[in-house]
Design a protein around this motif. Structure first.
Motif, mmCIF file in Angstrom:
data_model
loop_
_atom_site.group_PDB
_atom_site.id
_atom_site.type_symbol
_atom_site.label_atom_id
_atom_site.label_comp_id
_atom_site.label_asym_id
_atom_site.label_seq_id
_atom_site.Cartn_x
_atom_site.Cartn_y
_atom_site.Cartn_z
ATOM 1 N N ASN A 91 0.626 -1.081 0.130
ATOM 2 C CA ASN A 91 0.172 -0.177 -0.272
ATOM 3 C C ASN A 91 0.807 1.167 -0.142
ATOM 4 N N PRO A 92 0.766 2.335 -0.404
ATOM 5 C CA PRO A 92 0.693 3.474 -0.201
ATOM 6 C C PRO A 92 1.843 3.698 0.759
ATOM 7 N N ILE A 93 2.631 4.199 0.591
ATOM 8 C CA ILE A 93 3.416 4.533 2.358
ATOM 9 C C ILE A 93 3.242 6.130 2.410
ATOM 10 N N PHE A 94 2.663 6.940 3.667
ATOM 11 C CA PHE A 94 3.154 8.239 4.011
ATOM 12 C C PHE A 94 4.226 8.776 5.018
ATOM 13 N N THR A 95 5.063 9.816 4.354
ATOM 14 C CA THR A 95 5.717 9.929 5.297
ATOM 15 C C THR A 95 6.148 11.261 4.959
ATOM 16 N N ARG A 96 6.724 12.425 5.874
ATOM 17 C CA ARG A 96 6.568 13.882 5.708
ATOM 18 C C ARG A 96 9.020 13.649 6.339
ATOM 19 N N ILE A 100 15.363 21.967 4.088
ATOM 20 C CA ILE A 100 15.308 23.000 5.025
ATOM 21 C C ILE A 100 14.769 24.045 4.462
ATOM 22 N N SER A 101 14.830 24.021 3.216
ATOM 23 C CA SER A 101 13.533 25.667 3.421
ATOM 24 C C SER A 101 11.872 25.337 2.941
ATOM 25 N N SER A 102 12.316 24.417 3.011
ATOM 26 C CA SER A 102 10.223 23.454 2.618
ATOM 27 C C SER A 102 9.924 22.168 3.620
ATOM 28 N N PHE A 103 8.235 22.232 3.708
ATOM 29 C CA PHE A 103 8.032 20.801 4.508
ATOM 30 C C PHE A 103 7.442 20.345 3.188
ATOM 31 N N GLN A 104 8.477 18.777 2.960
ATOM 32 C CA GLN A 104 8.084 17.690 2.017
ATOM 33 C C GLN A 104 6.957 16.170 2.496
ATOM 34 N N TRP A 105 6.643 15.720 2.067
ATOM 35 C CA TRP A 105 5.945 15.029 1.998
ATOM 36 C C TRP A 105 6.409 13.586 0.556
ATOM 37 N N ARG A 106 6.880 12.086 0.670
ATOM 38 C CA ARG A 106 6.620 11.314 -0.086
ATOM 39 C C ARG A 106 5.714 10.055 -0.192
ATOM 40 N N ILE A 107 5.196 10.008 -0.675
ATOM 41 C CA ILE A 107 4.028 8.507 -0.648
ATOM 42 C C ILE A 107 4.347 7.777 -1.603
ATOM 43 N N ARG A 108 5.303 6.774 -1.289
ATOM 44 C CA ARG A 108 5.348 5.828 -1.989
ATOM 45 C C ARG A 108 5.095 5.066 -1.967
ATOM 46 N N ASN A 109 4.837 4.071 -2.792
ATOM 47 C CA ASN A 109 4.240 2.540 -3.607
ATOM 48 C C ASN A 109 2.874 3.226 -4.547
ATOM 49 N N MET A 110 3.079 4.628 -4.717
ATOM 50 C CA MET A 110 2.180 5.159 -5.988
ATOM 51 C C MET A 110 2.282 4.295 -7.469
ATOM 52 N N PHE A 111 1.391 3.231 -7.618
ATOM 53 C CA PHE A 111 2.699 2.745 -9.176
ATOM 54 C C PHE A 111 1.623 3.339 -10.655
ATOM 55 N N TYR A 112 0.786 4.563 -9.976
ATOM 56 C CA TYR A 112 -0.022 4.544 -11.155
ATOM 57 C C TYR A 112 0.414 5.677 -11.698
ATOM 58 N N SER A 113 0.357 6.270 -13.119
ATOM 59 C CA SER A 113 0.372 6.659 -13.794
ATOM 60 C C SER A 113 0.744 8.301 -13.789
ATOM 61 N N THR A 166 6.666 7.171 -6.820
ATOM 62 C CA THR A 166 7.021 8.092 -5.623
ATOM 63 C C THR A 166 6.056 9.538 -5.841
ATOM 64 N N LEU A 167 5.128 9.985 -5.198
ATOM 65 C CA LEU A 167 4.472 10.720 -4.773
ATOM 66 C C LEU A 167 5.337 12.310 -3.946
ATOM 67 N N ILE A 168 5.429 13.351 -4.445
ATOM 68 C CA ILE A 168 6.348 13.885 -3.841
ATOM 69 C C ILE A 168 5.504 15.688 -4.320
ATOM 70 N N ILE A 169 5.196 15.276 -2.651
ATOM 71 C CA ILE A 169 4.357 17.123 -2.042
ATOM 72 C C ILE A 169 5.669 17.836 -1.778
ATOM 73 N N THR A 170 5.349 18.974 -2.071
ATOM 74 C CA THR A 170 6.383 20.335 -1.194
ATOM 75 C C THR A 170 5.558 21.994 -1.138
ATOM 76 N N TYR A 171 5.699 22.215 0.045
ATOM 77 C CA TYR A 171 4.673 23.612 0.152
ATOM 78 C C TYR A 171 6.013 24.532 0.641
ATOM 79 N N MET A 172 6.543 25.001 -0.131
ATOM 80 C CA MET A 172 6.881 26.358 0.438
ATOM 81 C C MET A 172 6.959 26.729 2.465
ATOM 82 N N LYS A 173 8.418 27.260 3.025
ATOM 83 C CA LYS A 173 8.565 27.422 4.745
ATOM 84 C C LYS A 173 8.231 28.991 4.324
ATOM 85 N N PRO A 174 7.002 29.782 4.619
ATOM 86 C CA PRO A 174 7.411 30.491 4.379
ATOM 87 C C PRO A 174 8.743 31.486 5.248
#
Lengths: 204, 468
Positions: A91-96, A100-113, A166-174
């Motif tokens: 199953n997808p594994i969600f981690t943060r 230094i400059s951003s919050f970042q989440w990685r969701i592994r095991n994302m097998f779709y396009s 892997t889906l990588i989500i990035t949110y820049m820190k203010p």
């Protein structure tokens, strides 16, 4: 910026222990309500590697660690004993994992396009939502750091990409937040850390 | 031929857990109606109308929950239904009221002091209803797959796929989860919730998308919408825990040290004080509510004078449960002293008690009880056999005749009979002695037994020496 001040004040009041080990600065906080917070920073870069919380249940039992940043080491023995139902490892594994400059989440095991994924921002509830076109994955999560200092979210800071399953989500820190982190790490480097391995032992 | 082969032992039996039949498993309540009038035969109870009416009144008192620390004594000869009445009360109170049942001799242990054991029993009988947040998994079952290993032995592995309108997840199942899923008969298309902490499964109904599968569906099938959003949710649930459970949670040594210290044993009084304060705080804030329960001590004459004086004191606390005792003794010595007292209980404690007495059963009541027991044990018995058994019960004891039901049934099965006949009863009656015939037998053959050359000198055994 009372939110930032409040948070720093709360950290100052907590009981702290510091330890340098494996190139990591490990800090353990105990707050007055017996909630525990453990953080691990990379000594060289100052990146936050692990941040986890442990709370007491209403009845007083100690609950397991909850990871806000980073991931628990997989412990198969403990895992099989405590719970009889677990998510399959495919199953997808969600981690943060922050930089230094951003919050970042990685969701592994994302097998779709790549066109399968949407990441949206719910400004009212201050949370991010990951959706999939084929209805295989959905997650709604907040950024606890921003909540603690009472700051709203801005969709301009949000970006995401998909590669290597892997889906990588990035949110820049203010900038205010980056300043606060600098302040805290400066404060922490001042505290005396006990080094691992050279514990004094005086056989009498 | 005598030793079974390995394959015989390892045979896996896949049947639903068999309910074992206990001495009081036919009791389902007190058998009284709304106006507290006892019915002659109801909910497994027969006769003892007066005692049951009294028990009904006590029950009302417990249900109201206002009065703490009242004590009741059920006194009567052996085999007159004292324990049955207590069991009936427990059943009538329902699942949510804590009911602790111990025997008087249980508190004598080398691991903990008598008062600690009694305190624990008291605190087990006080419930706290409190809200707690738990993590649940809620979704529609897409697929259940359970693989049995080819050899027929060893652990089974299972996979469960659940979905909501937005997502889908595959879970690996452990042994216990597979068992409870099969027990609940969960199948694809069901909407279920799983409590992550306890592993409890609740079936909410069937998904609307399956409404068109008409096959094998009862008229009471409930249809529900497939849940939305994430599969794992946090939910507030209200549940009842006992004070003792909270004590244990808070006194347990943390981490791996718990392995060495062990979690049985005594609980420090500081921990208890702390918890009492906490509970009082919750009550004031309206977070929790106290459910006073029932503590039942059977064979209470086994307690000694220290326990009785402790009870005197403990009953005065406002956290005390309703306390029910049972005894079959008359005027006898109080354990730990040389004083005689009614029921072996000190007068000062007796003074605080409401006493319910039970009387020996009438012949037709014995017949009824035997009939109920036959039903409970799935035994077919002819009317004449039942009459004979009733007579045996009247002349010897109720317990002895109940024992004969089981053995006679086996005897009738062995001769491939359809129901238990008089002959079966006669057969087991000659095979197994009752208490009176056994002592008769002993008197007759006393010389042949071991140690018979020592003539007893105590006053109580005078009769025996005369006989021999």
């Amino acid at each position: 910026m009372t939110g930032i001040e409040n948070w720093i004040e709360k950290l100052k009041k907590a009981e702290k222990t510091c330890l340098l080990q494996d190139g990591r600065r490990k800090i353990h906080y105990t707050f007055p309500d017996k909630t525990e917070l453990a953080e691990e920073y990379n000594v060289q870069t100052g990146e936050l590697l692990i941040r986890k919380w442990r709370k007491k249940s209403t009845l007083g039992a100690t609950l397991p660690w909850e990871f806000e940043v980073g991931q628990a080491m997989e412990n198969p023995i403990q895992g099989s004993e405590t719970c009889d139902i677990r998510e399959n490892s495919n199953n997808p594994i969600f981690t943060r994992q922050d930089t230094i400059s951003s919050f970042q989440w990685r969701i592994r095991n994302m097998f779709y396009s790549s066109d399968n994924y949407f990441v949206e921002l719910d400004e009212q509830q201050r949370s991010l939502i990951v959706k999939t076109k084929n209805k295989k994955y959905y997650k709604k999560f907040t950024i606890p750091d921003m909540e603690r200092i009472g700051m709203g979210l801005n969709s301009k800071s949000l970006s995401y990409s998909h590669a290597n399953n892997t889906l990588i989500i990035t949110y820049m820190k203010p900038s205010e937040f980056i300043n606060m982190e600098k302040l805290i790490s400066a404060e922490l480097s001042k505290t005396k850390a006990s080094k691992d391995g050279d514990v004094e032992c005086n056989p009498s | 031929m005598t030793t079974p082969s390995v394959s015989d032992i390892k045979e896996v039996r896949e049947i639903t857990r068999m309910e074992r039949i206990g001495a009081h498993s036919h009791i389902r309540g007190l058998g009284i109606d709304d106006s507290l009038e006892p019915r002659q035969v109801s909910q497994g109870m027969v006769g003892q109308k007066k005692a049951r009416r009294a028990a009904g009144l006590i029950l009302e008192m417990i249900k109201e929950g206002k009065i703490a620390g009242r004590a009741v004594l059920i006194a009567g000869q052996p085999g007159t239904g004292k324990t049955a009445i207590a069991m009936g009360m427990a059943q009538a109170l329902g699942q949510d009221t804590p009911f602790t049942s111990i025997a008087g001799s249980e508190i004598f242990s080398l691991e903990m002091s008598k008062t600690e054991a009694l305190t624990q029993a008291f605190r087990r009988s006080i419930g706290i209803r409190i809200k707690e947040e738990t993590e649940i998994i809620e979704g529609e079952v897409v697929e259940i797959q359970i693989d049995r290993p080819a050899s027929g032995t060893g652990a089974k592995v299972g996979k469960l796929t659940l979905k909501t309108t937005e997502m889908e997840t595959v879970y690996d199942l452990g042994q216990k989860m597979i068992e409870s899923l099969t027990q609940e008969k969960v199948q694809a298309g069901d909407i279920i919730t799983i409590d992550k902490a306890t592993g409890r499964i609740t079936r909410l109904g069937r998904s609307f998308t399956r409404a068109r599968d008409y096959d094998a569906m009862g008229p009471q099938t409930k249809f529900v919408q497939c849940p939305e959003g994430e599969l794992q949710k946090r939910k507030e649930v209200v549940h009842t825990v006992t004070l003792h459970e909270i004590d244990v949670i808070n006194s347990r040594t943390q981490g791996f040290l718990a392995l060495f210290s062990g979690d049985t044993g005594e609980i420090k009084s500081e921990v208890r004080d702390q918890i009492n304060a906490k509970v009082a705080e919750w009550r004031e804030e309206g977070k929790a509510e106290i459910v006073p329960g029932v503590l039942f001590i059977d064979e209470v004459h086994m307690l000694d004078i220290e326990c009785f004086s402790f009870l005197n004191r403990a009953l005065e606390s406002d956290m005390a449960p309703v306390f029910i005792m049972a005894t079959n003794r008359g005027i006898t010595r109080i354990r730990g002293t040389n004083y005689q007292s009614p029921h072996g209980i000190p007068i000062d404690l007796l003074d605080r008690l409401l006493i319910i007495s039970t009387t020996p059963y009438e012949e037709n009541e014995i017949r009824q009880i035997l009939k109920i027991r036959c039903e409970e044990e799935d035994v077919e018995m002819s009317d004449e056999a039942l009459t004979v058994l009733t007579k045996i019960g009247k002349e010897t004891s109720l317990r002895y005749s109940i024992q004969l039901i089981t053995t006679a049934n086996l005897a009738s099965k062995k001769r491939k009979g359809t129901e238990v006949s008089i002959d079966d009863i006669k057969r087991v009656y000659t095979l197994f002695l009752d208490e009176a015939r056994s002592s008769e037998f002993l008197k007759e053959y006393e010389q042949n037994f071991l140690f018979s050359e020592i003539t007893p000198t105590a006053a109580g055994t005078e009769k025996m020496t005369v006989d021999s």
